[in-house]
Design a protein around this motif. Structure first.
Motif, short mmCIF file in Angstrom:
data_model
loop_
_atom_site.label_atom_id
_atom_site.label_comp_id
_atom_site.label_asym_id
_atom_site.label_seq_id
_atom_site.Cartn_x
_atom_site.Cartn_y
_atom_site.Cartn_z
N PHE A 286 -78.01 98.15 21.65
CA PHE A 286 -77.39 98.95 20.60
C PHE A 286 -76.11 98.34 20.06
O PHE A 286 -75.63 98.74 19.00
CB PHE A 286 -77.20 100.39 21.05
CG PHE A 286 -78.51 101.14 21.09
CD1 PHE A 286 -79.17 101.47 19.93
CD2 PHE A 286 -79.08 101.47 22.30
CE1 PHE A 286 -80.39 102.14 19.96
CE2 PHE A 286 -80.30 102.14 22.35
CZ PHE A 286 -80.95 102.47 21.17
N SER A 287 -75.56 97.34 20.75
CA SER A 287 -74.38 96.66 20.21
C SER A 287 -74.75 95.49 19.30
O SER A 287 -73.89 94.87 18.70
CB SER A 287 -73.47 96.18 21.35
OG SER A 287 -74.10 95.15 22.09
N MET A 288 -76.05 95.19 19.20
CA MET A 288 -76.50 94.11 18.30
C MET A 288 -76.23 94.51 16.85
O MET A 288 -76.16 95.70 16.53
CB MET A 288 -78.00 93.85 18.49
CG MET A 288 -78.35 93.21 19.80
SD MET A 288 -80.06 92.58 19.90
CE MET A 288 -81.04 93.98 19.48
N PRO A 289 -76.13 93.52 15.96
CA PRO A 289 -75.94 93.83 14.54
C PRO A 289 -77.12 94.67 14.01
O PRO A 289 -78.26 94.52 14.45
CB PRO A 289 -75.93 92.46 13.86
CG PRO A 289 -75.57 91.49 14.95
CD PRO A 289 -76.12 92.08 16.22
N TYR A 290 -76.82 95.54 13.07
CA TYR A 290 -77.82 96.44 12.49
C TYR A 290 -79.02 95.67 11.96
O TYR A 290 -80.16 96.07 12.19
CB TYR A 290 -77.16 97.27 11.38
CG TYR A 290 -78.08 98.26 10.73
CD1 TYR A 290 -78.56 99.36 11.43
CD2 TYR A 290 -78.48 98.10 9.40
CE1 TYR A 290 -79.41 100.27 10.84
CE2 TYR A 290 -79.32 99.01 8.80
CZ TYR A 290 -79.78 100.10 9.52
OH TYR A 290 -80.63 101.00 8.93
N GLU A 291 -78.78 94.57 11.30
CA GLU A 291 -79.87 93.78 10.71
C GLU A 291 -80.82 93.25 11.80
O GLU A 291 -82.02 93.17 11.59
CB GLU A 291 -79.32 92.61 9.90
CG GLU A 291 -78.56 93.03 8.66
CD GLU A 291 -77.16 93.59 8.97
OE1 GLU A 291 -76.58 93.27 10.04
OE2 GLU A 291 -76.67 94.38 8.14
N THR A 292 -80.28 92.91 12.95
CA THR A 292 -81.10 92.42 14.06
C THR A 292 -81.99 93.55 14.58
O THR A 292 -83.19 93.35 14.82
CB THR A 292 -80.21 91.88 15.20
OG1 THR A 292 -79.38 90.85 14.67
CG2 THR A 292 -81.04 91.35 16.35
N LYS A 293 -81.42 94.74 14.74
CA LYS A 293 -82.20 95.88 15.22
C LYS A 293 -83.30 96.24 14.22
O LYS A 293 -84.40 96.62 14.62
CB LYS A 293 -81.29 97.09 15.48
CG LYS A 293 -80.36 96.86 16.66
CD LYS A 293 -79.50 98.06 16.95
CE LYS A 293 -78.32 98.09 16.01
NZ LYS A 293 -77.29 99.07 16.41
N LEU A 294 -83.01 96.09 12.92
CA LEU A 294 -84.02 96.41 11.90
C LEU A 294 -85.25 95.52 12.02
O LEU A 294 -86.35 95.93 11.63
CB LEU A 294 -83.43 96.30 10.49
CG LEU A 294 -82.57 97.46 10.04
CD1 LEU A 294 -82.04 97.21 8.63
CD2 LEU A 294 -83.32 98.77 10.11
N ASN A 295 -85.10 94.31 12.56
CA ASN A 295 -86.25 93.43 12.77
C ASN A 295 -87.21 94.01 13.79
O ASN A 295 -88.37 93.58 13.87
CB ASN A 295 -85.79 92.05 13.22
CG ASN A 295 -85.09 91.29 12.12
OD1 ASN A 295 -85.41 91.45 10.95
ND2 ASN A 295 -84.13 90.47 12.50
N LEU A 296 -86.77 94.97 14.58
CA LEU A 296 -87.60 95.60 15.61
C LEU A 296 -87.98 97.03 15.23
O LEU A 296 -88.38 97.83 16.08
CB LEU A 296 -86.85 95.60 16.94
CG LEU A 296 -86.47 94.21 17.46
CD1 LEU A 296 -85.52 94.33 18.63
CD2 LEU A 296 -87.72 93.44 17.85
N LYS A 297 -87.85 97.37 13.95
CA LYS A 297 -88.10 98.74 13.49
C LYS A 297 -89.56 99.14 13.68
O LYS A 297 -90.46 98.35 13.43
CB LYS A 297 -87.71 98.87 12.01
CG LYS A 297 -87.69 100.29 11.51
CD LYS A 297 -86.95 100.36 10.19
CE LYS A 297 -86.89 101.75 9.64
NZ LYS A 297 -86.09 102.67 10.43
N ARG A 298 -89.76 100.35 14.15
CA ARG A 298 -91.14 100.84 14.30
C ARG A 298 -91.73 101.08 12.92
O ARG A 298 -91.01 101.27 11.93
CB ARG A 298 -91.18 102.09 15.16
CG ARG A 298 -90.53 103.30 14.57
CD ARG A 298 -90.58 104.47 15.54
NE ARG A 298 -90.00 105.64 14.91
CZ ARG A 298 -89.91 106.80 15.48
NH1 ARG A 298 -90.34 106.98 16.71
NH2 ARG A 298 -89.37 107.82 14.84
N ASN A 299 -93.07 101.06 12.86
CA ASN A 299 -93.75 101.22 11.58
C ASN A 299 -95.11 101.87 11.79
O ASN A 299 -95.44 102.27 12.91
CB ASN A 299 -93.87 99.87 10.87
CG ASN A 299 -94.58 98.84 11.73
OD1 ASN A 299 -95.59 99.12 12.35
ND2 ASN A 299 -94.02 97.63 11.78
N ALA A 300 -95.90 101.96 10.74
CA ALA A 300 -97.21 102.63 10.82
C ALA A 300 -98.16 101.95 11.79
O ALA A 300 -99.02 102.60 12.38
CB ALA A 300 -97.83 102.71 9.43
#
Length: 131
Positions: free
Chosen positions: A89-103
């Motif tokens: 959770f301390s990673m940059p937001y953009e990095t976390k978005l690469n792991l975003k859940r999807n359909a």
């Protein structure tokens, strides 16, 4: 340490045996006269299964969560998990978005959950075997 939003205040009161005692307080627009309610604590060493089930039911329907004690999960494993989630959770937001859940994948990062059509104040990471 205290975390708050307009509805709830979560206060970490003390550390006991490496674990925090957590108290949650209703926040009625700054009215300090609200009673404190403690997060339900469920002791898995209780041999009465029916009582445990009732405690879990009451905690889930009243609070939506609870704390387990005497679960026999090693403290080292719990600490390793806490350290890992803090790093994630301390990673940059953009990095976390690469792991975003999807359909196609119900597991992953998200920060866009709605409750009563309002965006929640949280970010989360769903992990586990899809099922």
């Amino acid at each position: 340490m205290t975390f708050s939003n307009p509805k709830v205040i979560i206060e970490i009161k003390s550390e006991i045996n490496g674990e925090n005692e957590v108290v949650m307080t209703n926040n009625n627009n700054g009215n300090n006269s609200t009673p404190k309610d403690e997060i339900p604590v469920i002791d898995l060493s209780n041999p009465n299964t029916e009582q445990l089930l009732q405690q879990i039911l009451r905690a889930c329907t009243t609070w939506g969560f609870f704390q387990l004690i005497n679960h026999d999960i090693p403290l080292e494993l719990i600490q390793s998990y806490r350290d890992s989630k803090a790093r994630f959770f301390s990673m940059p937001y953009e990095t976390k978005l690469n792991l975003k859940r999807n359909a196609q994948n119900a597991r992953g990062y998200f920060d866009d959950e709605l409750t009563k059509r309002r965006r929640d104040w949280k970010e989360a990471l769903d992990v586990g075997v899809p099922g």
